[in-house]
Motif scaffolding. Structure first.
Motif, PDB file in Angstrom:
ATOM      1  N   ALA A 165       0.838  -1.199   0.000  1.00  0.00           N
ATOM      2  CA  ALA A 165       0.000   0.000   0.000  1.00  0.00           C
ATOM      3  C   ALA A 165       0.877   1.256   0.000  1.00  0.00           C
ATOM      4  O   ALA A 165       0.574   2.244  -0.678  1.00  0.00           O
ATOM      5  CB  ALA A 165      -0.931  -0.011   1.201  1.00  0.00           C
ATOM      6  N   LEU A 166       1.988   1.221   0.730  1.00  0.00           N
ATOM      7  CA  LEU A 166       2.893   2.361   0.772  1.00  0.00           C
ATOM      8  C   LEU A 166       3.562   2.580  -0.588  1.00  0.00           C
ATOM      9  O   LEU A 166       3.700   3.715  -1.036  1.00  0.00           O
ATOM     10  CB  LEU A 166       3.942   2.172   1.866  1.00  0.00           C
ATOM     11  CG  LEU A 166       4.942   3.315   2.044  1.00  0.00           C
ATOM     12  CD1 LEU A 166       4.227   4.636   2.344  1.00  0.00           C
ATOM     13  CD2 LEU A 166       5.942   2.980   3.145  1.00  0.00           C
ATOM     14  N   ASP A 167       3.973   1.503  -1.263  1.00  0.00           N
ATOM     15  CA  ASP A 167       4.555   1.614  -2.603  1.00  0.00           C
ATOM     16  C   ASP A 167       3.564   2.266  -3.559  1.00  0.00           C
ATOM     17  O   ASP A 167       3.935   3.144  -4.349  1.00  0.00           O
ATOM     18  CB  ASP A 167       4.940   0.235  -3.159  1.00  0.00           C
ATOM     19  CG  ASP A 167       6.165  -0.355  -2.491  1.00  0.00           C
ATOM     20  OD1 ASP A 167       7.096   0.401  -2.160  1.00  0.00           O
ATOM     21  OD2 ASP A 167       6.188  -1.587  -2.310  1.00  0.00           O
ATOM     22  N   ARG A 168       2.301   1.838  -3.510  1.00  0.00           N
ATOM     23  CA  ARG A 168       1.278   2.411  -4.388  1.00  0.00           C
ATOM     24  C   ARG A 168       1.056   3.885  -4.075  1.00  0.00           C
ATOM     25  O   ARG A 168       0.944   4.711  -4.988  1.00  0.00           O
ATOM     26  CB  ARG A 168      -0.025   1.623  -4.282  1.00  0.00           C
ATOM     27  CG  ARG A 168       0.052   0.255  -4.961  1.00  0.00           C
ATOM     28  CD  ARG A 168      -1.304  -0.421  -5.035  1.00  0.00           C
ATOM     29  NE  ARG A 168      -1.825  -0.784  -3.731  1.00  0.00           N
ATOM     30  CZ  ARG A 168      -1.491  -1.887  -3.065  1.00  0.00           C
ATOM     31  NH1 ARG A 168      -0.644  -2.745  -3.599  1.00  0.00           N
ATOM     32  NH2 ARG A 168      -2.004  -2.151  -1.879  1.00  0.00           N
ATOM     33  N   ALA A 169       1.009   4.236  -2.805  1.00  0.00           N
ATOM     34  CA  ALA A 169       0.813   5.635  -2.416  1.00  0.00           C
ATOM     35  C   ALA A 169       1.983   6.501  -2.900  1.00  0.00           C
ATOM     36  O   ALA A 169       1.770   7.608  -3.408  1.00  0.00           O
ATOM     37  CB  ALA A 169       0.659   5.743  -0.904  1.00  0.00           C
ATOM     38  N   LYS A 170       3.190   5.995  -2.758  1.00  0.00           N
ATOM     39  CA  LYS A 170       4.360   6.734  -3.234  1.00  0.00           C
ATOM     40  C   LYS A 170       4.318   6.903  -4.749  1.00  0.00           C
ATOM     41  O   LYS A 170       4.627   7.982  -5.270  1.00  0.00           O
ATOM     42  CB  LYS A 170       5.656   6.019  -2.839  1.00  0.00           C
ATOM     43  CG  LYS A 170       5.996   6.112  -1.376  1.00  0.00           C
ATOM     44  CD  LYS A 170       7.286   5.354  -1.088  1.00  0.00           C
ATOM     45  CE  LYS A 170       7.664   5.427   0.368  1.00  0.00           C
ATOM     46  NZ  LYS A 170       8.916   4.687   0.640  1.00  0.00           N
ATOM     47  N   ALA A 171       3.955   5.847  -5.468  1.00  0.00           N
ATOM     48  CA  ALA A 171       3.887   5.914  -6.928  1.00  0.00           C
ATOM     49  C   ALA A 171       2.834   6.923  -7.380  1.00  0.00           C
ATOM     50  O   ALA A 171       3.072   7.705  -8.310  1.00  0.00           O
ATOM     51  CB  ALA A 171       3.593   4.537  -7.517  1.00  0.00           C
ATOM     52  N   LEU A 172       1.677   6.923  -6.740  1.00  0.00           N
ATOM     53  CA  LEU A 172       0.627   7.880  -7.097  1.00  0.00           C
ATOM     54  C   LEU A 172       1.052   9.313  -6.779  1.00  0.00           C
ATOM     55  O   LEU A 172       0.809  10.228  -7.573  1.00  0.00           O
ATOM     56  CB  LEU A 172      -0.673   7.536  -6.375  1.00  0.00           C
ATOM     57  CG  LEU A 172      -1.374   6.269  -6.873  1.00  0.00           C
ATOM     58  CD1 LEU A 172      -2.521   5.900  -5.932  1.00  0.00           C
ATOM     59  CD2 LEU A 172      -1.874   6.454  -8.288  1.00  0.00           C
TER      60      LEU A 172
END
Length: 100
Positions: free
Chosen positions: A24-31
């Motif tokens: 979830a953190l990886d996705r938030a950073k990517a967004l």
């Protein structure tokens, strides 16, 4: 984040902590990174917030500098060769390395 984005891998994996799965953190950073990059002006490379004094920016943080690029000069010269009145829609000039 730029490297993780370029290679399409999770940030945690780039940092050596992940197993390749998107958290979830990886996705938030990517967004967040994608949103940040979309704010950058194609012409000058700055973001509106950098100029907005109310957002902590500084109208005088940059000075204009002249840079001459031989590649851009060649592209501009070739673009001038596209005839006026011709259907130039979609015509894009690019550079290709010479193979000799």
């Amino acid at each position: 984040m730029e490297l993780a984005d370029r290679y399409g891998i999770p940030h945690s994996q780039l940092m050596g902590a992940g197993d390749g799965r998107w958290t979830a953190l990886d996705r938030a950073k990517a967004l967040a990174y994608t949103a940040f990059v979309r704010q950058v002006c194609d012409g000058c490379g700055t973001r509106p917030q950098e100029w907005d004094e109310q957002a902590g920016g500084d109208r005088f943080a940059y000075i204009a500098a002249t840079h001459r690029c031989p590649g851009c000069e060649l592209i501009a010269a070739e673009q001038e060769q596209v005839p006026d009145g011709a259907d130039g829609r979609g015509v894009r000039i690019g550079l290709t390395p010479r193979t000799e």
